[in-house]
Design an enzyme around this catalytic site. Structure first.
Site, mmCIF file in Angstrom:
data_model
loop_
_atom_site.group_PDB
_atom_site.id
_atom_site.type_symbol
_atom_site.label_atom_id
_atom_site.label_comp_id
_atom_site.label_asym_id
_atom_site.label_seq_id
_atom_site.Cartn_x
_atom_site.Cartn_y
_atom_site.Cartn_z
ATOM 1 N N GLU A 46 -56.534 22.186 -6.666
ATOM 2 C CA GLU A 46 -56.127 22.321 -8.065
ATOM 3 C C GLU A 46 -57.081 21.625 -9.033
ATOM 4 O OE1 GLU A 46 -54.078 21.452 -5.647
ATOM 5 O OE2 GLU A 46 -52.360 22.822 -5.651
ATOM 6 N N PHE A 56 -37.837 17.189 -3.554
ATOM 7 C CA PHE A 56 -39.083 17.558 -2.889
ATOM 8 C C PHE A 56 -40.119 18.031 -3.926
ATOM 9 C CE2 PHE A 56 -41.714 20.829 -0.712
ATOM 10 C CZ PHE A 56 -42.431 19.936 0.072
ATOM 11 N N GLN A 57 -41.276 17.449 -3.842
ATOM 12 C CA GLN A 57 -42.396 17.770 -4.743
ATOM 13 C C GLN A 57 -42.069 17.539 -6.215
ATOM 14 O OE1 GLN A 57 -44.071 21.609 -3.529
ATOM 15 N NE2 GLN A 57 -45.368 20.488 -2.102
ATOM 16 N N LYS A 117 -38.324 25.230 -12.165
ATOM 17 C CA LYS A 117 -38.223 26.509 -11.458
ATOM 18 C C LYS A 117 -37.104 27.388 -12.017
ATOM 19 C CE LYS A 117 -38.416 28.446 -6.852
ATOM 20 N NZ LYS A 117 -38.565 28.171 -5.422
ATOM 21 N N MET A 167 -77.014 7.005 -8.664
ATOM 22 C CA MET A 167 -76.875 6.218 -9.878
ATOM 23 C C MET A 167 -76.381 4.813 -9.548
ATOM 24 S SD MET A 167 -77.414 6.050 -13.000
ATOM 25 C CE MET A 167 -77.409 7.471 -14.095
HETATM 26 C C1 LIG Z 1 -64.934 10.537 -9.219
HETATM 27 C C2 LIG Z 1 -65.975 9.498 -9.423
HETATM 28 N N1 LIG Z 1 -66.092 8.487 -8.536
HETATM 29 C C3 LIG Z 1 -67.058 7.550 -8.704
HETATM 30 C C4 LIG Z 1 -67.898 7.594 -9.768
HETATM 31 C C5 LIG Z 1 -68.965 6.519 -9.972
HETATM 32 N N2 LIG Z 1 -70.289 7.118 -9.845
HETATM 33 C C6 LIG Z 1 -71.026 7.478 -10.910
HETATM 34 S S1 LIG Z 1 -72.462 8.196 -10.506
HETATM 35 C C7 LIG Z 1 -72.165 8.010 -8.879
HETATM 36 C C8 LIG Z 1 -73.147 8.475 -7.856
HETATM 37 C C9 LIG Z 1 -73.267 9.940 -7.807
HETATM 38 O O1 LIG Z 1 -74.008 10.263 -6.676
HETATM 39 P P1 LIG Z 1 -74.648 11.686 -6.479
HETATM 40 O O2 LIG Z 1 -73.639 12.741 -6.687
HETATM 41 O O3 LIG Z 1 -75.348 11.725 -5.173
HETATM 42 O O4 LIG Z 1 -75.659 11.796 -7.691
HETATM 43 P P2 LIG Z 1 -77.005 10.997 -7.994
HETATM 44 O O5 LIG Z 1 -76.653 9.832 -8.850
HETATM 45 O O6 LIG Z 1 -77.592 10.589 -6.673
HETATM 46 O O7 LIG Z 1 -77.867 11.977 -8.710
HETATM 47 C C10 LIG Z 1 -70.939 7.384 -8.663
HETATM 48 C C11 LIG Z 1 -70.383 7.037 -7.352
HETATM 49 C C12 LIG Z 1 -67.722 8.658 -10.671
HETATM 50 N N3 LIG Z 1 -68.483 8.784 -11.768
HETATM 51 N N4 LIG Z 1 -66.781 9.596 -10.463
#
Ligand SMILES: Cc1ncc(C[n+]2csc(CCOP(=O)(O)OP(=O)(O)O)c2C)c(N)n1
Lengths: 595, 183
Positions: free
Chosen positions: A62, A124-125, A174, A496
């Site tokens: 979803e 439920f749910q 529902k 990042m």
């Molecule tokens: C749902 C979620 N969890 C954690 C983060 C924290 N976060 C920001 S950038 C990042 C790394 C992303 O890694 P990747 O998809 O490999 O991209 P890259 O930075 O290597 O280009 C994380 C963990 C986030 N922004 N969103």
């Protein structure tokens, strides 16, 4: 945004079920496509869908439905619609709702709920969907009677698409779907009368606009600080007219990329944490920031008390609460960006015709061009046989992209490089998760974008981390024949986060290493009905991109195995002043030119 | 809610908002969750239907130090069901509050408590062997004074309603109407 709605060919008072009224209501709102996944409580609504003109796209999770609705809304300007069941499905919608709320995306979400008599019994749910989503929707509503459904739908679309756009959720028990009601379709007046507390102000205050015009003409170092509100208001051409009329340089925030053409001589690119040195510095030195549909986000301002210290502020925003939230404006103007910019142009013309002169901007403009020459975006290129640079991949993707290509990104380094290295010359060609920064956004959002604009090439640029959060929607894309293209900038790290650990935690890498080989993205792509291509060497990049661009009957995934050590520059470290922008290593010796 | 002492005085950091809302399920939860989510403090809150069935009035005393009042008002306005917000300063408003208190009073002291209550034009609601329940409505300051004087006998428990207020009739009240409200 949705103009002439379908005329009501249905008989008032006709006896139909709540479910039929719901689907009919969506048709009346000109919904052409919706994204969703059925389950117990929403089941009744899926039955009349079989006869409906609405295309339903069955997702695999979803969250995907929500992001698809967002991607669709981003590129079409029309509200995206998602429909899911109660409980776990509703909670799976929480992330996209919050994402849409942060980025002001018009969206209508419909969730099933347990029967009215079971509400509050931990059935439920059952979950308190309205309670959970209260602070991440522009509005939400639990509809307790089938008779009320048409009005609830009308209100939801009205609220989602007017004023500052945003997500609206309708929670439908529902039995409300199963009960019989007599069909009614409220008029626009009735909808507005039913919402006495909701009257968005779109026309700016004439005196304020005039005051702004005076300030603009007197400013010696003005900058147009353009945010996503300009795109929401479809104000790109008005903005261009304003910028060109007075030759004022423009910065476009992460949410506004494409609102002003990157190839325009007045465009300085993106400001903020990973903005161009020119955009960041020009704002710092400016004496007047004309903020248009921008919200002084911390990622743009850096440390607030040292942001643009000499600048007066004109702040145009349709949401009065944005004015003074972060920085007190000298001239606040509440209104729709397009209407206000147009009125501003008028006011400026009047002043100029009345003999008032604009301050001389030559010195300012030459200072700005000096920065631009000294501090272009830069990275150390690699030779064939050496590690592949992510920026290089983006440049090649950009150069090979058919006109009007839509770029959708995930969140991380690849997102910043996408925003930096692409040339956004048209509005609505950039889709990303700015406010919430949702990893996993890009694949479903790209699918939604492609559904909204099937005529355009849609590239999703994703990280290997992000991709693994929502990749299963590529199964949806294959089956529904939605041929998006995905470029994974695979650095085998949560890049990042790795960058922050390298720079701010003495290279103490903690839980950021993914794997270079697991999963096998090519095999995974193939298993999901896509074409999978792997690229290891700089010399293979162009042919891989050409091949991807030539495939239009199914999704394509290109696994670019890029250099894990590459960092995003420029950078303003979190909480630091924008005066202390970190330049790419090869430019840092030139720092003193940033004055 | 804040636990600072003497929230009922008219310290300048407190401001009163009279918020007219559509009388719909969940509207109080919306207001309360907005305050919680944005880190604004509520000192007191009173909600009741108005003269019109479709609307309720929420009287909120806010701690303005926790955020600029202007920002609180603007964020409240963003709630779709909020129709009008009036900022009431104590000099421009008629304020009332109700207090009910159980006061320790032996047979010997009972007369004193009754007399004190009468002086304040309060009511004796219930009399027990060694305690009485009194009530008083009036301005928050009057209630403060009454409570202070009752303390010498010993207040076993007390409950105040939080203030309700309307603009004074003879003054022009600074009212933010729905005009200019958006999003
Ligand atoms: C749902 C979620 N969890 C954690 C983060 C924290 N976060 C920001 S950038 C990042 C790394 C992303 O890694 P990747 O998809 O490999 O991209 P890259 O930075 O290597 O280009 C994380 C963990 C986030 N922004 N969103």
């Amino acid at each position: 945004m949705t103009s002439n709605r379908k005329s009501n060919n249905h008989k008032e008072g006709e006896k139909i079920t709540g479910a039929q009224a719901l689907i009919r209501g969506l048709e009346m709102e000109n919904v052409e496509v919706m994204f969703g996944l059925p389950g117990g409580c929403i089941l009744p609504a899926y039955d009349p869908l079989i006869e409906s003109s609405i295309r339903h796209i069955l997702v695999r999770h979803e969250q995907g439905a929500g992001h698809m609705a967002e991607g669709y809304a981003h590129v079409t300007g029309r509200p995206g619609v998602a429909m899911v069941t109660s409980g776990p499905a509703a909670t799976n919608m929480v992330t996209p709702l919050c994402d849409a709320y942060m980025d002001s995306i018009p969206m209508v979400a419909i969730t099933g709920q347990v029967g009215t008599s079971a509400i509050g019994t931990d059935a439920f749910q059952e979950c308190d969907t309205v309670g959970i989503t209260r602070s991440i929707t522009k509005h939400n509503d639990l509809v307790m009677s089938a008779e009320d459904l048409p009005m609830a739908i009308r209100q939801a679309f009205h609220i989602a698409t007017t004023g500052r756009p945003g997500p609206v959720l309708i929670d439908v028990p529902k039995d409300v779907l199963q009960n019989t009601m007599s069909w009614n379709w409220p008029s626009q007046d009735e909808v507005e009368d039913s919402l006495p507390g909701y009257k968005p102000n779109t026309k700016g205050h004439a005196r304020m606009i005039k005051e702004a015009a005076h300030l603009i003409l007197r400013a010696e170092k003005p900058i147009l600080y353009v945010g996503g509100g300009v795109l929401k208001a479809r104000a790109a051409s008005a903005l261009r007219e304003l910028a060109e009329m007075l030759q004022i340089p423009v910065v476009t925030t992460l949410m506004a990329r494409g609102a002003f053409p990157d190839n325009h001589p007045l465009c300085l690119g993106m400001p903020g944490m990973h903005g161009t040195a020119t955009a960041i510095t020009a704002m710092q030195k400016s004496d007047l920031l004309i903020a248009l549909g921008a919200r002084f986000d911390d990622r743009v301002t850096g440390r607030v008390n040292s942001f643009a210290p000499e600048a007066k502020i004109i702040h145009v925003d349709i949401d009065p609460a944005e004015q003074g939230k972060v920085r007190k404006p000298d001239v606040p103007i509440v209104g729709d960006c397009r209407l206000v910019i147009e009125a501003m142009i008028e006011a400026l013309r009047d002043l100029l015709q009345g003999g008032e002169k604009q301050a001389d901007l030559t010195t300012w403009r030459s200072r700005v061009s000096g920065w631009r020459e000294q501090f272009p975006l830069a990275y150390e290129p690699s030779e064939p046989g050496e590690a592949l640079k992510p920026q290089f991949c983006l440049e090649k993707l950009r150069d090979a992209a058919p006109e009007g290509t839509i770029l959708v990104s995930g969140v991380g380094q690849h997102q910043m490089w996408s925003s930096q290295y692409w040339n956004f010359n048209e509005p609505y060609t950039w889709v990303n998760s700015g406010g919430l920064g949702t990893m996993g956004f890009s694949i479903p959002a790209a699918i939604g974008a492609k559904v909204g604009r099937p005529d355009k090439t849609v590239w999703a640029i994703d990280g290997d981390g992000c991709f693994q959060m929502t990749a299963q929607e590529l199964v949806t894309a294959s089956l529904e024949r939605i041929p998006i293209k995905v470029g994974i900038l695979n650095n085998s790290y949560l890049g990042m986060v790795r960058q922050w650990q390298e720079m701010f935690y003495e290279e103490r890498y903690s839980e950021v290493y993914l794997s270079p080989d697991l999963p096998d993205f090519v095999k995974w792509a193939e298993a999901m009905g896509c074409v999978g291509i792997r690229v290891d060497d700089p010399s293979e990049v162009e042919s891989a991109i050409d091949r991807a661009n030539s495939i239009n009957d199914r999704p394509v995934v290109v696994d670019f195995r890029v250099d894990a050590r590459e960092k995003v520059f420029p950078m303003v470290a979190a909480g630091q002043s924008n005066d202390d922008v970190l330049l790419p290593p090869m430019q840092s010796s030139r720092r003193e030119f940033l004055r | 809610m804040s636990n600072k002492v003497n929230p009922y005085g008219s310290a300048p950091t407190h401001h009163m908002l009279s918020v007219l809302v559509q009388n719909r399920p969940g509207v109080l939860a919306r207001v309360a969750s907005l305050f919680a989510r944005r880190g604004y403090n509520i000192f007191s809150l009173a909600v009741a239907p108005t003269e019109q069935d479709d609307f309720s009035r929420i009287t909120i005393v806010v701690d303005v130090e926790s955020a600029p009042l202007e920002q609180i008002v603007k964020q409240l306005f963003k709630l779709i069901e909020v129709v009008r917000i009036s900022e009431l300063s104590p000099s421009q408003a008629v304020e009332r509050e109700l207090m009910v208190a159980t006061v320790r009073a032996s047979a010997k002291e009972r007369g004193d408590v009754v007399e004190l209550t009468n002086v304040f034009e309060g009511k004796i609601l219930s009399v027990g062997a060694d305690a009485v329940i009194v009530s008083l409505d009036g301005s928050p300051e009057k209630l403060d004074d009454f409570a202070e004087l009752l303390r010498q006998y010993g207040i076993i428990e007390s409950q105040r309603t939080g203030r309700v207020a309307l603009p004074k009739l003879d003054r022009v009240v600074k009212t933010s109407t729905s005009k200019g409200k958006a999003s």
